[in-house]
Design a protein around this motif. Structure first.
Motif, PDB file in Angstrom:
ATOM      1  N   ARG A  53      27.170  47.425  42.802  1.00 60.08           N
ATOM      2  CA  ARG A  53      27.591  46.455  41.774  1.00 60.08           C
ATOM      3  C   ARG A  53      26.987  45.110  42.139  1.00 60.08           C
ATOM      4  O   ARG A  53      27.204  44.627  43.266  1.00 60.08           O
ATOM      5  N   PHE A  58      32.358  34.865  38.464  1.00 59.08           N
ATOM      6  CA  PHE A  58      33.157  33.949  39.277  1.00 59.08           C
ATOM      7  C   PHE A  58      34.535  34.581  39.489  1.00 59.08           C
ATOM      8  O   PHE A  58      35.037  35.305  38.630  1.00 59.08           O
ATOM      9  N   GLY A 102      29.399  34.689  35.777  1.00 63.52           N
ATOM     10  CA  GLY A 102      28.636  33.998  36.808  1.00 63.52           C
ATOM     11  C   GLY A 102      27.639  34.913  37.495  1.00 63.52           C
ATOM     12  O   GLY A 102      26.624  34.455  38.023  1.00 63.52           O
ATOM     13  N   GLU A 105      24.673  34.829  35.358  1.00 67.65           N
ATOM     14  CA  GLU A 105      24.133  33.463  35.409  1.00 67.65           C
ATOM     15  C   GLU A 105      23.321  33.245  36.685  1.00 67.65           C
ATOM     16  O   GLU A 105      22.250  32.640  36.658  1.00 67.65           O
ATOM     17  N   GLU A 125      32.727  35.209  29.299  1.00 68.57           N
ATOM     18  CA  GLU A 125      33.653  34.127  29.615  1.00 68.57           C
ATOM     19  C   GLU A 125      34.573  33.766  28.454  1.00 68.57           C
ATOM     20  O   GLU A 125      35.706  33.373  28.653  1.00 68.57           O
ATOM     21  N   ARG A 280      45.763  44.606  33.879  1.00 66.49           N
ATOM     22  CA  ARG A 280      45.433  45.490  35.016  1.00 66.49           C
ATOM     23  C   ARG A 280      46.661  45.821  35.848  1.00 66.49           C
ATOM     24  O   ARG A 280      46.719  46.809  36.539  1.00 66.49           O
ATOM     25  N   LYS A 284      49.605  49.556  37.784  1.00 70.93           N
ATOM     26  CA  LYS A 284      49.942  49.579  39.200  1.00 70.93           C
ATOM     27  C   LYS A 284      51.338  50.171  39.391  1.00 70.93           C
ATOM     28  O   LYS A 284      52.234  49.909  38.612  1.00 70.93           O
TER      29      LYS A 284
HETATM   30  C1  LIG Z   1      31.669  26.187  47.223  1.00 70.42           C
HETATM   31  C2  LIG Z   1      32.721  25.283  46.638  1.00 70.42           C
HETATM   32  C3  LIG Z   1      32.547  25.143  45.111  1.00 70.42           C
HETATM   33  C4  LIG Z   1      33.739  24.495  44.459  1.00 70.42           C
HETATM   34  C5  LIG Z   1      33.567  24.345  42.955  1.00 70.42           C
HETATM   35  C6  LIG Z   1      33.309  25.676  42.287  1.00 70.42           C
HETATM   36  C7  LIG Z   1      32.936  25.469  40.834  1.00 70.42           C
HETATM   37  C8  LIG Z   1      32.451  26.753  40.231  1.00 70.42           C
HETATM   38  C9  LIG Z   1      32.451  26.689  38.707  1.00 70.42           C
HETATM   39  C10 LIG Z   1      32.377  28.071  38.132  1.00 70.42           C
HETATM   40  C11 LIG Z   1      32.539  28.021  36.614  1.00 70.42           C
HETATM   41  C12 LIG Z   1      32.639  29.421  36.006  1.00 70.42           C
HETATM   42  C13 LIG Z   1      31.343  30.149  36.048  1.00 70.42           C
HETATM   43  C14 LIG Z   1      31.349  31.475  35.305  1.00 70.42           C
HETATM   44  O1  LIG Z   1      30.591  31.322  34.120  1.00 70.42           O
HETATM   45  C15 LIG Z   1      32.738  31.942  34.917  1.00 70.42           C
HETATM   46  C16 LIG Z   1      32.903  33.392  35.165  1.00 70.42           C
HETATM   47  O2  LIG Z   1      32.083  34.078  35.731  1.00 70.42           O
HETATM   48  S1  LIG Z   1      34.426  34.009  34.663  1.00 70.42           S
HETATM   49  C17 LIG Z   1      34.369  35.749  35.098  1.00 70.42           C
HETATM   50  C18 LIG Z   1      33.392  36.476  34.249  1.00 70.42           C
HETATM   51  N1  LIG Z   1      33.484  37.903  34.541  1.00 70.42           N
HETATM   52  C19 LIG Z   1      34.298  38.694  33.815  1.00 70.42           C
HETATM   53  O3  LIG Z   1      34.952  38.291  32.901  1.00 70.42           O
HETATM   54  C20 LIG Z   1      34.365  40.152  34.246  1.00 70.42           C
HETATM   55  C21 LIG Z   1      35.827  40.585  34.320  1.00 70.42           C
HETATM   56  N2  LIG Z   1      35.947  41.912  34.892  1.00 70.42           N
HETATM   57  C22 LIG Z   1      35.656  43.028  34.149  1.00 70.42           C
HETATM   58  O4  LIG Z   1      35.224  43.003  33.050  1.00 70.42           O
HETATM   59  C23 LIG Z   1      35.919  44.325  34.860  1.00 70.42           C
HETATM   60  O5  LIG Z   1      36.805  44.060  35.904  1.00 70.42           O
HETATM   61  C24 LIG Z   1      34.651  44.970  35.457  1.00 70.42           C
HETATM   62  C25 LIG Z   1      33.940  43.973  36.350  1.00 70.42           C
HETATM   63  C26 LIG Z   1      33.773  45.440  34.334  1.00 70.42           C
HETATM   64  C27 LIG Z   1      35.104  46.155  36.327  1.00 70.42           C
HETATM   65  O6  LIG Z   1      35.921  46.999  35.528  1.00 70.42           O
HETATM   66  P1  LIG Z   1      36.755  48.195  36.208  1.00 70.42           P
HETATM   67  O7  LIG Z   1      35.859  48.972  37.075  1.00 70.42           O
HETATM   68  O8  LIG Z   1      37.495  48.842  35.116  1.00 70.42           O
HETATM   69  O9  LIG Z   1      37.788  47.512  37.183  1.00 70.42           O
HETATM   70  P2  LIG Z   1      38.991  46.512  36.829  1.00 70.42           P
HETATM   71  O10 LIG Z   1      38.748  45.786  35.584  1.00 70.42           O
HETATM   72  O11 LIG Z   1      40.278  47.230  37.001  1.00 70.42           O
HETATM   73  O12 LIG Z   1      38.822  45.471  38.024  1.00 70.42           O
HETATM   74  C28 LIG Z   1      38.925  45.944  39.368  1.00 70.42           C
HETATM   75  C29 LIG Z   1      39.620  44.877  40.143  1.00 70.42           C
HETATM   76  O13 LIG Z   1      38.740  43.729  40.232  1.00 70.42           O
HETATM   77  C30 LIG Z   1      39.403  42.608  39.687  1.00 70.42           C
HETATM   78  N3  LIG Z   1      38.402  41.779  39.026  1.00 70.42           N
HETATM   79  C31 LIG Z   1      37.490  42.173  38.127  1.00 70.42           C
HETATM   80  N4  LIG Z   1      36.705  41.145  37.777  1.00 70.42           N
HETATM   81  C32 LIG Z   1      37.135  40.054  38.490  1.00 70.42           C
HETATM   82  C33 LIG Z   1      36.717  38.682  38.582  1.00 70.42           C
HETATM   83  N5  LIG Z   1      35.690  38.226  37.887  1.00 70.42           N
HETATM   84  N6  LIG Z   1      37.417  37.882  39.404  1.00 70.42           N
HETATM   85  C34 LIG Z   1      38.458  38.341  40.127  1.00 70.42           C
HETATM   86  N7  LIG Z   1      38.908  39.638  40.096  1.00 70.42           N
HETATM   87  C35 LIG Z   1      38.217  40.464  39.266  1.00 70.42           C
HETATM   88  C36 LIG Z   1      40.427  43.144  38.738  1.00 70.42           C
HETATM   89  O14 LIG Z   1      41.450  42.216  38.533  1.00 70.42           O
HETATM   90  C37 LIG Z   1      40.888  44.372  39.473  1.00 70.42           C
HETATM   91  O15 LIG Z   1      41.743  43.940  40.510  1.00 70.42           O
HETATM   92  P3  LIG Z   1      42.959  44.902  40.982  1.00 70.42           P
HETATM   93  O16 LIG Z   1      43.737  45.190  39.746  1.00 70.42           O
HETATM   94  O17 LIG Z   1      42.265  46.116  41.523  1.00 70.42           O
HETATM   95  O18 LIG Z   1      43.689  44.106  41.978  1.00 70.42           O
END
Ligand SMILES: CCCCCCCCCCCCC[C@H](O)CC(=O)SCCNC(=O)CCNC(=O)[C@H](O)C(C)(C)COP(=O)(O)OP(=O)(O)OC[C@H]1O[C@@H](n2cnc3c(N)ncnc32)[C@H](O)[C@@H]1OP(=O)(O)O
Length: 612
Positions: A53, A58, A102, A105, A125, A280, A284
């Motif tokens: 993966r 983020f 992210g 990105e 997002e 999600r 559980k």
């Molecule tokens: C160094 C100091 C810096 C300080 C300043 C920092 C500033 C930074 C600014 C950043 C700004 C944002 C930038 C970005 O554009 C924003 C983003 O990226 S938002 C996130 C975008 N991504 C998503 O929306 C993806 C979301 N996830 C999914 O779609 C699915 O989870 C998946 C990835 C397709 C996987 O699907 P599945 O296999 O079905 O699994 P699950 O969905 O059940 O997920 C498993 C498990 O992982 C957890 N999880 C999934 N994605 C995230 C995530 N992005 N962040 C955290 N956790 C995530 C999910 O909750 C599950 O957890 P569990 O239930 O097992 O505990």
């Protein structure tokens, strides 16, 4: 990061289960990038993700928990644009599985992308009430064209790697096995000027004319208003995209950062982020509710095949009770994972007296398939690992009640080789869980539990551990644990309530004595676990202590370490302490028998019959 002989530095994002960009991961990514760019033996960089993966974006948990003093644009502009994209060495993203938010990105900041055909690439997002915040609003339109970029962002619609290749978002397709080597080859071709070196932010070949762009964006606004009139972030996303086209992509980047910061604090985003995790959570850990579990297994029995295994991840409920409403006790088994389950390798397979051997064999096979290390345990409170370790924290709290310093004990135990001391662990687990577990052991083994009031007193003052940022330690923004001078008053109150006074003999204990007073009761309980047949052999308990509790592997595991001291020595120390401090330290018969015969704790000796 690994630097290959061909001069390509491969940086792998590893943060299971989705390689989310937590603040720690981002800081580590930046540190590794700067190192790679400064190393003379590095010509190019390939960025990839662990375990098939690339990156799920983020870390959504980090929203609302960023450092208060974080400079706007520190990641999107200062790091990704000015360090990575404007670097003097090319970067290529090797994408498998997912590149979302992210994650995509960061891949678009790279100068090229190689993907497996089935990988999912997208900017979802807006489903979280925010907009892409690492340059996606500026780079995606310049890689796939404005209409497709609007569709992918406003609909949160990912595309597959093969379609991304057709669109020009991805430069090459490769199988999972060849992905990294293909990305390295492509990176070296860029170095050797055999392939163009693109900076996505400044590409214009896929953009329409200004007039066409304004028309496309106008239509998109109308559609966004129709589809989601009650929320503002789709329109803001369009405004940010437009800014970069009308003014300049760097101006667009800053507008993206500032808009993203405002949206992140909106009630819409907080609600949608809550829904993301709540969805999600529905599937559980069913709570540790015996009646609910009995009903679930009774229902399952009606609809599942006759050989379906009924496993539960309980850690404290007696398995014999769980299967009570079924007529299939042979298929009831415990499958106890250790938290966090996607990281800790140990799996306790817990059998009752009626669990069939075939079910055990099938679960051992499944454990290997999911890359877990299985140990078979009998059915009792705490099974094998939690059972043998329940004296660990109790012994540590005993020493504190009698005058020793919490932080010194944690330091000594960490020096011994544990990943953290018992009090830092209690903060991590949380006092609610710790007290619930202690009550289970008090019920099952009352004669040898040390029952302090300390945890209860802390919990009543809303100090629940790391989750409340106050437990035995206090926690700042970066989760750093610091000693808390306030702790003293809680310890004094605990002593007063239990009538305990400081013990000057114990307060003079050497560091080695502290280690032994905390771990020898664990060894004693492990001997009982063997004596009762809960564990099959001593070496299983060594594996369990290492993989379930982090006992230092270079000491061989808890029983191997005890054998290095000798059964007689262990028995003698416990016997001495039990005379001064009570039953908690009283050595069991299994240990006494081996001390008498100077035998290993793993040995089967005559005359030591299990009391069961
Ligand atoms: C160094 C100091 C810096 C300080 C300043 C920092 C500033 C930074 C600014 C950043 C700004 C944002 C930038 C970005 O554009 C924003 C983003 O990226 S938002 C996130 C975008 N991504 C998503 O929306 C993806 C979301 N996830 C999914 O779609 C699915 O989870 C998946 C990835 C397709 C996987 O699907 P599945 O296999 O079905 O699994 P699950 O969905 O059940 O997920 C498993 C498990 O992982 C957890 N999880 C999934 N994605 C995230 C995530 N992005 N962040 C955290 N956790 C995530 C999910 O909750 C599950 O957890 P569990 O239930 O097992 O505990």
């Amino acid at each position: 990061m690994e630097v290959r002989a061909d001069g390509v530095a491969v940086i792998t994002i590893s943060n299971p289960p989705v390689n989310a960009l937590s603040l720690d991961v981002l800081a580590s990514l930046q540190k590794n990038y700067v190192e790679a760019l400064n190393r003379n033996d590095v010509k190019a960089i390939v960025l990839t993700g662990a375990k098939g993966r690339f990156c799920g974006g983020f870390d959504i948990n980090a929203f609302g928990n960023k450092p208060k003093n974080a400079k706007p644009g520190s990641v999107s502009i200062d790091f990704l644009t000015d360090i990575v994209e404007d670097a003097h060495k090319p970067s290529v993203a090797a994408i498998d599985g997912i590149a979302l938010g992210g994650g995509l990105e960061v891949a678009m900041v790279c100068h090229a992308r190689v993907s497996t055909p089935s990988a999912q690439l997208g900017l979802p997002e807006l489903q979280l009430g925010i907009i892409p915040g690492m340059g996606g609003t500026q780079r995606l339109p310049r890689l796939v064209g404005l209409p497709k970029a609007l569709e992918m962002m406003l609909m949160s619609k990912p595309i597959k790697g093969k379609d991304a290749h057709d669109l020009g978002l991805v430069d090459a397709i490769a199988s999972a096995n060849e992905l990294v080597s293909a990305a390295c080859s492509l990176a070296l071709e860029i170095v050797e000027q055999k392939r163009p070196w693109f900076k996505s932010l400044y590409r214009t070949d896929k953009l329409p004319t200004l007039g066409e762009a304004k028309e496309i964006l106008k239509i998109a606004r109308v559609q966004a208003q129709k589809q989601a009139a009650s929320v503002q972030h789709p329109t803001i996303c369009i405004d940010v995209i437009e800014e970069g086209i009308v003014s300049d992509p760097r101006v667009g980047l800053m507008k993206e950062v500032l808009s993203g910061k405002m949206l992140e604090e909106s009630s819409t985003s907080k609600s949608l982020r809550h829904v993301f995790f709540a969805q999600r959570a529905t599937s559980k850990a069913v709570v540790e509710d015996i009646l609910l579990k009995q009903q679930i297994f009774s229902d399952l029995e009606k609809y599942c095949r006759h050989n379906c295994i009924f496993a539960t991840n309980t850690s404290t409920i007696n398995l014999n009770l769980i299967g009570q409403k079924t007529s299939s006790p042979d298929r009831i088994v415990g499958a106890h994972f250790f938290s966090p389950a996607h990281v800790m390798p140990l799996l306790e397979i817990v059998r009752t007296h009626q669990t069939s051997p075939q079910v055990i064999v099938d679960l051992l096979d499944m454990a290997k398939k999911i890359q877990k290390v299985p140990i078979v345990a009998g059915n009792c409170t705490g099974f094998a690992v939690n059972r043998m370790f329940f004296p660990y924290t109790q012994a540590a709290v005993f020493l504190v009640d009698y005058g020793l310093d919490v932080y010194h004990i944690d330091h000594v135990i960490t020096q011994f080789g544990m990943p953290m001391g018992p009090f830092r662990l209690a903060d991590l687990v949380g006092f609610g869980v710790a007290i619930a577990s202690r009550n289970q052991y008090l019920q099952s083994y009352p004669e040898r539990c040390y029952n302090s009031m300390l945890l209860q007193i802390l919990l009543e003052d809303n100090r629940t551990g790391e989750s409340s940022r106050r437990g035995f330690y206090v926690y700042g923004d970066s989760r750093k644990a610091s000693p808390d001078p306030d702790l003293r008053k809680y310890i004094e109150k605990s002593r007063t309530m239990t009538g305990v006074v400081e013990n000057h003999k114990l307060m003079k204990l050497s560091d080695n004595d502290i280690v032994e007073m905390i771990f020898l009761p664990v060894v004693n309980e492990a001997c009982r676990v063997l004596d009762e047949g809960i564990a099959v052999k001593a070496s299983d308990l060594d594996v369990a202590s290492i993989m379930g509790m982090g006992f230092p592997s270079y000491r061989g595991g808890v029983m191997f370490w005890a054998d290095s001291l000798g059964a007689k020595y262990v028995y003698t120390r416990l016997e001495e302490w039990s005379k001064d401090y009570g039953e908690f330290f009283k050595p069991c018969e299994y240990l006494a028998a081996r001390a008498r015969q100077n035998a290993s704790l793993a040995a089967v000796v005559d005359g030591a019959q299990s009391r069961l």
